[in-house]
Design a protein around this motif. Structure first.
Motif, PDB file in Angstrom:
ATOM      1  N   LYS A   9       0.842  -1.207   0.000  1.00 23.73           N
ATOM      2  CA  LYS A   9       0.000   0.000   0.000  1.00 23.73           C
ATOM      3  C   LYS A   9       0.873   1.251   0.000  1.00 23.73           C
ATOM      4  N   GLY A 153      -8.108   8.580   5.568  1.00 19.70           N
ATOM      5  CA  GLY A 153      -7.020   7.641   5.857  1.00 19.70           C
ATOM      6  C   GLY A 153      -7.386   6.208   5.498  1.00 19.70           C
ATOM      7  N   ASP A 156      -5.582   2.619   4.196  1.00 18.31           N
ATOM      8  CA  ASP A 156      -5.017   1.606   5.097  1.00 18.31           C
ATOM      9  C   ASP A 156      -6.026   0.474   5.295  1.00 18.31           C
ATOM     10  N   LYS A 211      -1.743   9.518  13.151  1.00 17.81           N
ATOM     11  CA  LYS A 211      -2.440   9.202  11.891  1.00 17.81           C
ATOM     12  C   LYS A 211      -1.628   8.296  10.962  1.00 17.81           C
TER      13      LYS A 211
HETATM   14 MG    MG Z   1      -2.634   7.717   5.943  1.00 16.68          MG
END
Ligand code: MG
Ligand code: ADP
Ligand code: ASP
Length: 405
Positions: A9, A153, A156, A211
């Motif tokens: 990723k 986010g 992930d 984060k």
């Molecule tokens: Mg991130």
């Protein structure tokens, strides 16, 4: 070397420019040359998602959530095509797959959906034919065919979901730092890299503001025991392994310090003190899907009534004040609030067996003349709310006092 199936990723900064995209392509090629089967998950180029949100706000302050998802999902579509193009350019057999082509199935409301399943056939066939699959993070499609996104986010979470559903041998999170640090290394340069960390500790750190990994991604990894590796796109240094804690030893009470600036504190003064008041105060919050974080109740100055202080997300502050003012089931003398607060947390599985951590934290903050406005604890974390201006001072002090420097 045995052939492995891997998820790689790449976060926003890792695909933030054409040079970086070409660099990421080289990392993917290297892994592929070793004989691995690879599914690449990509984020939007850094800043892109924020930019798209700003555009929507220029059109309307009340932009449709459905259209926002259509808009935001394009960020990852762009980087998928560019990564696939860059891989083709260096002679690699590759193809991008959009969320609806796979499909990645989600459940839940627009802007805040969750991945519940994915069809594996198309991609598995493609991997078997020797190709590298490139997949957009952060999005999916609902059972009624609507494009959805899964929360900021969220790439992930896509990576972890793919690791689970495709039963891959590893899930590697490439980002702009070379691992998980004792606190944000970009803000506190003395932060130290952590070689291994448990799911539980990482989950607390993420939920409390770090984060570097999205918290719901860590939660999924924990539930299904999917080890994660966080490492840098820009250096070869080994990263951090996030995995089951049974394999760790705890020499330190505290593993890391996290902070966030997205809370607000509300105080109701001189609330009538009788059974059921707290329930009356908080019931409407549940109905409006507003989460309450910390709650403190103490005796008012008149000795007869009570003061109740609690925290919510800063973005929910106005709605929260409205709810309280409209609530005819409660009586109080005064309502006050503070939105320039921050939450500082220390996290560590070693706390369970080390007495005196709480006291040490409070003493350290007192030495810095930092006033504690609210406190909450769990088995492996202690959080305090303080004035936002003291954030860096507090993080530095705690980092030092718990020997993380
Ligand atoms: Mg991130
Ligand atoms: P990506 O775009 O790759 O998803 P993010 O910006 O979401 O990357 O996360 C990486 C950032 O997280 C780092 O640049 C760093 O500033 C921040 N961060 C916060 N806390 C930590 C921590 N404890 N360890 C490492 N990075 C952290
Ligand atoms: N592009 C999305 C965001 O900025 C998802 C991600 O980067 O993980 O939130």
């Amino acid at each position: 070397q045995i052939m492995k199936k891997k998820v790689l990723k790449f976060g926003g900064t890792s695909v933030g420019s054409i040079d970086r995209i070409k660099h990421a392509a080289k990392i993917i090629k290297k892994e592929s040359d070793l004989g691995n089967k690879i599914i690449v998950v990509v984020s939007a180029m850094s800043g892109k998602t924020n930019e798209l949100i700003s555009l929507s706000k220029l059109v309307s302050t009340n932009f449709s959530k459905r259209e926002l998802d259509v808009l935001l999902s394009t960020g990852e579509q762009v980087s998928c095509a560019l990564i696939a193009g860059a891989l083709n350019e260096i002679g690699i057999n590759t193809k991008s797959f959009m969320n609806w082509q796979i499909p990645i199935l989600t459940e839940g409301e627009n802007n805040n959906a969750r991945i519940i399943n994915m069809s594996v056939n198309k991609i598995n066939d493609y991997l078997a034919s020797g190709g590298i699959a490139v997949v957009p993070g952060y999005q999916g499609i609902s059972s009624s065919g609507e494009i959805t996104t899964i929360g900021r986010g969220g790439s992930d979470a896509t990576a972890v979901a793919i690791a689970k559903i495709f039963d891959t041998d590893s899930c590697e999170i490439y980002t702009d730092v070379d691992g998980i640090y004792s606190t944000d290394p970009n803000k506190i340069p003395v932060a130290k890299k952590i070689e291994k960390i448990s799911y539980e500790e990482m989950l607390e750190l993420s939920s409390l503001g770090a984060k570097v990994m999205q918290s719901s991604a860590v939660q999924t990894a924990m539930i299904y025991d999917i080890p994660l590796q966080v490492r840098s796109t820009f250096t070869d240094r080994p990263g951090t392994k996030i995995f089951n804690k049974e394999n760790l030893d705890y020499s330190k009470a505290v593993t890391g310090v996290a902070y966030s600036k997205d809370d607000a504190k509300i105080t109701l003064q001189s609330v009538e003190d009788k059974p059921g008041v707290a329930a009356e105060i908080f019931e409407p919050f549940g109905k409006h899907h507003i989460n309450i974080d910390m709650v403190i109740q103490n005796v008012s100055s008149d000795g007869k009534t009570t003061d109740i202080t609690f925290t919510t997300k800063r973005e929910d502050l106005n709605k929260s004040l409205e709810i309280l003012k409209k609530n005819t089931n409660i009586k109080f003398k005064n309502l006050s609030y503070k939105d320039n607060v921050s939450k500082i947390s220390i996290v560590g599985a070693g706390m369970v067996t080390t007495p005196g951590v709480t006291y040490k934290m409070f003493r350290a903050l007192a030495e810095e003349k930092i006033n504690i406005l609210a406190i909450s604890t769990s088995e492996i974390k202690i959080s305090v709310i303080i004035d936002e201006r003291s954030t860096v001072k507090a993080v530095k002090k705690l980092h030092n006092i718990f020997k993380l420097d």
